[in-house]
Design a protein around this motif. Structure first.
Motif, PDB file in Angstrom:
ATOM      1  N   ILE A 158       0.770  -1.036   0.086  1.00 16.75           N
ATOM      2  CA  ILE A 158       0.002  -0.063  -0.001  1.00 16.75           C
ATOM      3  C   ILE A 158       1.001   1.109   0.204  1.00 16.75           C
ATOM      4  CG2 ILE A 158      -1.813   1.367   1.398  1.00 16.75           C
ATOM      5  CD1 ILE A 158      -2.324  -1.410   2.822  1.00 16.75           C
ATOM      6  N   ASP A 159       0.561   2.209  -0.869  1.00 18.84           N
ATOM      7  CA  ASP A 159       1.437   3.312  -1.109  1.00 18.84           C
ATOM      8  C   ASP A 159       1.606   4.247   0.371  1.00 18.84           C
ATOM      9  OD1 ASP A 159      -1.289   4.173  -1.534  1.00 18.84           O
ATOM     10  OD2 ASP A 159      -0.528   5.065  -3.309  1.00 18.84           O
ATOM     11  N   TYR A 160       0.166   4.361   1.239  1.00 16.81           N
ATOM     12  CA  TYR A 160       0.130   4.899   2.142  1.00 16.81           C
ATOM     13  C   TYR A 160      -1.044   4.498   3.157  1.00 16.81           C
ATOM     14  CZ  TYR A 160      -2.940   8.573   0.410  1.00 16.81           C
ATOM     15  OH  TYR A 160      -3.987   9.173  -0.259  1.00 16.81           O
ATOM     16  N   SER A 161      -1.142   4.654   4.359  1.00 17.44           N
ATOM     17  CA  SER A 161      -1.879   4.144   5.212  1.00 17.44           C
ATOM     18  C   SER A 161      -3.252   4.113   5.068  1.00 17.44           C
ATOM     19  CB  SER A 161      -1.604   4.361   6.503  1.00 17.44           C
ATOM     20  OG  SER A 161      -1.789   5.516   6.855  1.00 17.44           O
ATOM     21  N   ASN A 162      -3.838   5.348   4.425  1.00 17.98           N
ATOM     22  CA  ASN A 162      -5.385   5.473   4.197  1.00 17.98           C
ATOM     23  C   ASN A 162      -5.285   5.899   2.581  1.00 17.98           C
ATOM     24  OD1 ASN A 162      -4.095   8.071   4.421  1.00 17.98           O
ATOM     25  ND2 ASN A 162      -5.257   8.788   6.071  1.00 17.98           N
TER      26      ASN A 162
END
Length: 873
Positions: free
Chosen positions: A505-509
Motif C-alpha cells: 500500500i503506498d500509504y496507510s489511508n
C-alpha cells in the motif's frame, strides 16, 4: 575413558563443522559520555586501557536507559519526571553522545570466520576493536544492520576489546509540541515519535544508543545469510482435512571472505524431503543461490487466529563443504499465501489467506517500549493480549520502527497478520500546514535527507523479516506517500526483487486500500462516540485508524500518577477539568459518558465507571463494523490497542501489562461466532467470522430487570453461513417497555445441540432518559467464589450467583500477591469484567508465570459485589 570421550567429541565436532548459533554481547558493557573521554578509539579499544572509572551500560539499550538504570535520572514514565530530564535540543548532541565498551573472549580456529553483527544503532557510530578502526566512515541509519568480519583482529588467549562511539540523530528536532515537534527529526532515517506526539512526551535522548542486539557468530569459510522462503498455496483451502500440494521456494545469500574459491552444497530438509544445490563461490565475493522448488504434499497450513491453526515447520538451511557445515540458519516456516483483491461493493481491498477472504479486525501498534527496552517475554505477552481480543491483524505505525524478529515470532505463534509501515508520517513529512514545523511543506515533503540510505535500510529490513508467515502487508508510510524517488523504486524494484509476495500500500489511508468517498484524511475519529455511531454511520470501507478512550482503573493509575494528582476529571457544561499530570499523560476526555452511571465521587469511582464505558465502546466498535462486513467494510484497524508509555488514551492494557475493560469488550465483540444487539435499530444479529456454516444454533433472548426477574423474549433454532452477518429479530417493543424506568439487562446467547454456550453477550441498557438509574440502585449480592490450581501457572475461578439474587454485575478478577495485594502482571484471563445471571455460574481461567515470592490470591470486585480475596485451593 574421559580422554577417549573428549577425543570422540572433538572428532564429531570437526565432522559436523563450524556452524554455531550466534551469541549476544549483552552484559558487562561500560560507557562514558564523549566529553569525559580524552583518548581516541584506537587507544580506548586497547584492552590495557583502564575503564576503572566508567559506569555500567545497558546494551541493548539507549543512553537514557543506562542513565535510568544507574539512577542518574528519575523514571520518565512516572508523573512529570520526564519534564525534568534535560532535552537534547537544549543540551546539544554531545550531551547524549556516548562511548560503549565491551571486553570479551573469542578467537578464530583454523578455517573459522568470526563475525560481529549489530542489529540496530541509533543513529550513527564508529566501531573499534583491539586498536583497529573497523569503520572507514560512520555507520549511519537506525534501520540498517551492520556486520564486520573480525577474524583478523581477534587476540589469541586474551580478552578482546570492542569500543563503539554512538552519535545521536542530526538534527534532533525541537520538541515544541504537536506531532513530531518541529518535524526535523524526520530528516533522519529514524523513528519520529521521539520528538513527541499526541500520545507521548518527547524522549529526551531521542533513543540514542546501541538499541538492538550485538551478536558474535562463528562460521566456516562461507557465511550463509538472509535466506528467503516463499510458500505458494494455490486454490481455495479449508483449515481442516487433506490438502492439495503447496510449493516451497528457498534462496539464500552466501559470502566467501577468503582468498580462495569455495565449492559446496546449499541444502535444507522439510518434512523428510531434502533439497540441495551444489555451488561454487569465487574468492572475496557474495552470491545469491536459488534452490530447486519443493512440492510439499498434504501441507499443514498456517492461518490467522480464529480461522485455523498456526502450524510452523522448523527448517535449517545449511552450506556444507564436504562433511562440514560451514554455516546454517534456523527458521520457522508457515505455509500460507496472502492474496488481495478489490471489493467493488465496499470499494476497498479485501485480504485473503490461502484463498479465503478474511474480515480484518486489527489494532494499531506503536512500539513495545518507547525507550526500546524489548524482550521476547514482553512481546509474547502483548501479542497474546491481541490474540485474546480476537483480533487478526496488527499494523506497525510509520512513526515508529520496523518491528524486531522476536515480535514477528510471537505473531507467527499467535496468528496475528502484520501490516508493516515504512518510516514516514503525514505530520512530519509535509502533508498538512503546521505552524509548529520548522520548514515548509515543500521542504518537509522531501524528508528524509538521504534517500539512498532510506532505500538501503528498507532492503535490509525486508530481508530481516520477510520469512515470517505473519507479515502480510507492506505500507509506504503513515498518511502520506514517500517521496517519489523512494516510493517508486521501493514499490517497483526493491520489494518485487526481495519479496514479491505481499500487498504493498503506498500509504496507510490510500484510495488503493479504501476509497475515501467521505473526504478528509480517510481515518479516525479518535474520540469517544455514541455507541449507535459505530452501527449506523458509514465510515471509510477499510478504516486504518479509528479509536477511542482507554483509562485504566485505580490500580493502574496509581502506578504512574502521584497520589496528590489522583484527581478525577470533571465534565460540566461541555468542558472538562483535568489535573495537570493527567494532561501531561495525554488524557482524552470521557466527556458526558461517565455521568449516566452517576457522577464520579473520586478517582477510584471514575476508574470503575470508565471501565463500563471502555467495554461498551470497544464492543460496539467491533460489532458495528462486523455487522456490515462485505457490505460497507472489508476491515478496520483500531487506533490504538497499546501504549509504549504511560499515556491515558487508546489502550487495551496499560504500559505495565495490566488489562482494562477495553480488552474484554473487544474479546466479546470480536469473537469469531457472535450474537449481538444493534442499538441503532434494536435488531438482534449474528456474525460469523469463520469459513463454516453454523447450523442448529439455539438463539436465546432474555431480559433481566434490576431485581433479577427473567423474561424470555424468544428461543429459536438458527443458522448462519460462512463469513457473514445477518439480522434475526427486533426487540424494540420489549426493550421500550422493560427499560423505561430503570433500564434492563439484555441477555443474548447461542447454544449448540449439546446445550453448550458458544456465544454469550450481556448488555446493560439505560432507561428512557439515557441514564442507568437501575444500576445505581442495584442491590449488593454475595456470590460464591472458589479458586483452584489446575496446572502449573493455571487457576480456575468459579463464581456462583444464587437464583434469588439480581445480576452479579461486571466483576473484575485479578491475581494478586498475597502480602501486598498488588496485581501479578502479566496475567491472562479467559474472560473478565464478567456478569453472572441469577441461578448461574461462570468459570474463568487465569494463566501466569509462577514465582517463589509468595502464594497468590484472587481478587474479586464487582459493580454490586463487595471486594474480597479468594484463597487458591
Amino acid at each position: 575413558m574421559k580422554k577417549l570421550f573428549l577425543t570422540l567429541a572433538t572428532l564429531l565436532t570437526s565432522a559436523l563443522g563450524f556452524a554455531q548459533q550466534p551469541y549476544e554481547l549483552n552484559s558487562g558493557w561500560k560507557c562514558a559520555p564523549v566529553g569525559k573521554v580524552a583518548v581516541k578509539g584506537t587507544e580506548l579499544s586497547n584492552p590495557s586501557y583502564s575503564l576503572a572509572d566508567w559506569q555500567p551500560a545497558t546494551v541493548p539499550g539507549t543512553v537514557l536507559t543506562t542513565m535510568l538504570n544507574n539512577k542518574q535520572i528519575p523514571d520518565p514514565f512516572y508523573g512529570i519526571n520526564n519534564q525534568h530530564i534535560p532535552d537534547i535540543y537544549q543540551t546539544g548532541r554531545d550531551y547524549y553522545t556516548y562511548w560503549f565498551v565491551k571486553d570479551f573472549k573469542e578467537e578464530a580456529q583454523a578455517g573459522e570466520q568470526v563475525w560481529l553483527q549489530f542489529r540496530g544503532i541509533n543513529y550513527s557510530c564508529d566501531v573499534f576493536l583491539n586498536g583497529k578502526k573497523l569503520t572507514d566512515k560512520p555507520h549511519t541509519g537506525m534501520f540498517l544492520r551492520k556486520t564486520f568480519n573480525i577474524t583478523p583482529y581477534l587476540k589469541k588467549s586474551s580478552p578482546n576489546r570492542l569500543a563503539v562511539i554512538v552519535y545521536p540523530p542530526d538534527p534532533v528536532g525541537n520538541p515544541n509540541g504537536g506531532q513530531g515537534g518541529d518535524g526535523t527529526i524526520a530528516k533522519n532515517v529514524s523513528h519520529q515519535y521521539v520528538a513527541g506526539w499526541d500520545w507521548i512526551q518527547p524522549i529526551r535522548d531521542r533513543n540514542t544508543g546501541i538499541w538492538d542486539k550485538v551478536l558474535i557468530e562463528k562460521t566456516g569459510a562461507v557465511q550463509l545469510k538472509n535466506p528467503h522462503v516463499v510458500t505458494l498455496v494455490p486454490g481455495t483451502r479449508m483449515p481442516d482435512g487433506p490438502q492439495k500440494p503447496a510449493t516451497i521456494k528457498v534462496s539464500t545469500e552466501l559470502e566467501n571472505p577468503t582468498a580462495s574459491r569455495i565449492e559446496g552444497t546449499v541444502q535444507y530438509t522439510l518434512e523428510g524431503s531434502k533439497v540441495s544445490k551444489k555451488v561454487s563461490i569465487p574468492a572475496k565475493s557474495s552470491l545469491t543461490v536459488d534452490l530447486p522448488a519443493l512440492t510439499l504434499q498434504n501441507p499443514k497450513l498456517w492461518w490467522p487466529y480464529g480461522y485455523g491453526k498456526q502450524h510452523l515447520y522448523p527448517v535449517t538451511i545449511q552450506f556444507v563443504t564436504g562433511t562440514r557445515v560451514s554455516d546454517e540458519e534456523k527458521i520457522q516456516v508457515g505455509v500460507r499465501e496472502i492474496q488481495t483483491e478489490w471489493n467493488a461493493t465496499t470499494r476497498s481491498k479485501q485480504v485473503s489467506v490461502n484463498g479465503q477472504k478474511i474480515f480484518i479486525k486489527g489494532g494499531n501498534w506503536i512500539i513495545s517500549d518507547a525507550m526500546l527496552r524489548f524482550s521476547p517475554e514482553r512481546y509474547d505477552a502483548e501479542i497474546r493480549f491481541h490474540r485474546d481480543m480476537h483480533l487478526n491483524l496488527i499494523r506497525i505505525w510509520g512513526g515508529a520502527i520496523t518491528e524486531r524478529p522476536e515480535f514477528y515470532e510471537a505473531c507467527d505463534r499467535y496468528g496475528l497478520l502484520v501490516m508493516q509501515d515504512f518510516w514516514g508520517s503525514g505530520d512530519c513529512n509535509g502533508r498538512w500546514v503546521d505552524p509548529a514545523k520548522l520548514e515548509d511543506q515543500w521542504t518537509r515533503r522531501k524528508y528524509p535527507d538521504d534517500h539512498s540510505l532510506f532505500l538501503e535500510s528498507a532492503a535490509d529490513q525486508v530481508k530481516m523479516i520477510r520469512n515470517h508467515a505473519s507479515l502480510a502487508i507492506w505500507c509506504g508510510g503513515n498518511e502520506i506517500t514517500l517521496p517519489s524517488d523512494i516510493m517508486l523504486p521501493l514499490r517497483d524494484s526493491l520489494l518485487p526483487a526481495l519479496d514479491g509476495t505481499r500487498w504493498f500500500i503506498d500509504y496507510s489511508n490510500s484510495d488503493d486500500m479504501s476509497f475515501n468517498s467521505l473526504g478528509g484524511n480517510g481515518d479516525g475519529p479518535y474520540g469517544i462516540q455514541p455507541i449507535t455511531q459505530f452501527w449506523s454511520f458509514k465510515t471509510w470501507p477499510f478504516n486504518s485508524e479509528v479509536g477511542s478512550v482507554g483509562v485504566g482503573d485505580i490500580q493502574s493509575l496509581e502506578r504512574f500518577i502521584p497520589k496528590e494528582n489522583l484527581v478525577a476529571p470533571q465534565y460540566s457544561k461541555g468542558k472538562s477539568q483535568v489535573d495537570s499530570v493527567w494532561q501531561y499523560h495525554k488524557y482524552i476526555g470521557y466527556d458526558q459518558y461517565i455521568d449516566p452511571y452517576g457522577k464520579a465521587k473520586d478517582t477510584r469511582d471514575f476508574g470503575r465507571k470508565a471501565q463500563l464505558v471502555n467495554y461498551d465502546q470497544y464492543r460496539a466498535l467491533m460489532e458495528g463494523f462486523s455487522s456490515h462486513m462485505w457490505e460497507w467494510y472489508t476491515g478496520t484497524i483500531i487506533w490504538k490497542t497499546q501504549n509504549p508509555w504511560t499515556a491515558l488514551r487508546g489502550q487495551m492494557y496499560d504500559y505495565y501489562l495490566d488489562p482494562n475493560a477495553c480488552l474484554y469488550g473487544l474479546h466479546n465483540g470480536s469473537e469469531p461466532l457472535h450474537v449481538m444487539y444493534n442499538p441503532a435499530d434494536s435488531m438482534v444479529m449474528l456474525a460469523n467470522n469463520t469459513f463454516q456454516t453454523h447450523r442448529d444454533l439455539m438463539l436465546v433472548v432474555k431480559l433481566y430487570d434490576m431485581k433479577g426477574k427473567e423474561t424470555l423474549i424468544t428461543q429459536v433454532f438458527s443458522e448462519i453461513g460462512p463469513s457473514t452477518a445477518r439480522p434475526y429479530l427486533s426487540v424494540a417493543k420489549a426493550l421500550a417497555k422493560a427499560a423505561k424506568e430503570d433500564g434492563v439487562f439484555l441477555s443474548l446467547r447461542l447454544l449448540n445441540l449439546n446445550k453448550e454456550i458458544v456465544s454469550d453477550n450481556l448488555y446493560w441498557l439505560p432507561n428512557e432518559k439515557g441514564t442507568y438509574s437501575g444500576l445505581q440502585q442495584l442491590n449488593t449480592v454475595d456470590v460464591q467464589a472458589t479458586a483452584k490450581q489446575v496446572g502449573q501457572g493455571k487457576i480456575e475461578v468459579t463464581l456462583r450467583n444464587d437464583a434469588r439474587n439480581p445480576v452479579a454485575f461486571f466483576n473484575r478478577l485479578s491475581l494478586v500477591q498475597s502480602q501486598t495485594k498488588q496485581r501479578i502482571l502479566p496475567t491472562f484471563y479467559s474472560d473478565n469484567y464478567i456478569s453472572v445471571l441469577p441461578g448461574e455460574q461462570k468459570t474463568v481461567t487465569l494463566e501466569y508465570t509462577p514465582s517463589s515470592e509468595n502464594k497468590p490470591l484472587v481478587s474479586l470486585e464487582g459493580w454490586n459485589v463487595t471486594e474480597r480475596f479468594i484463597a487458591i485451593q
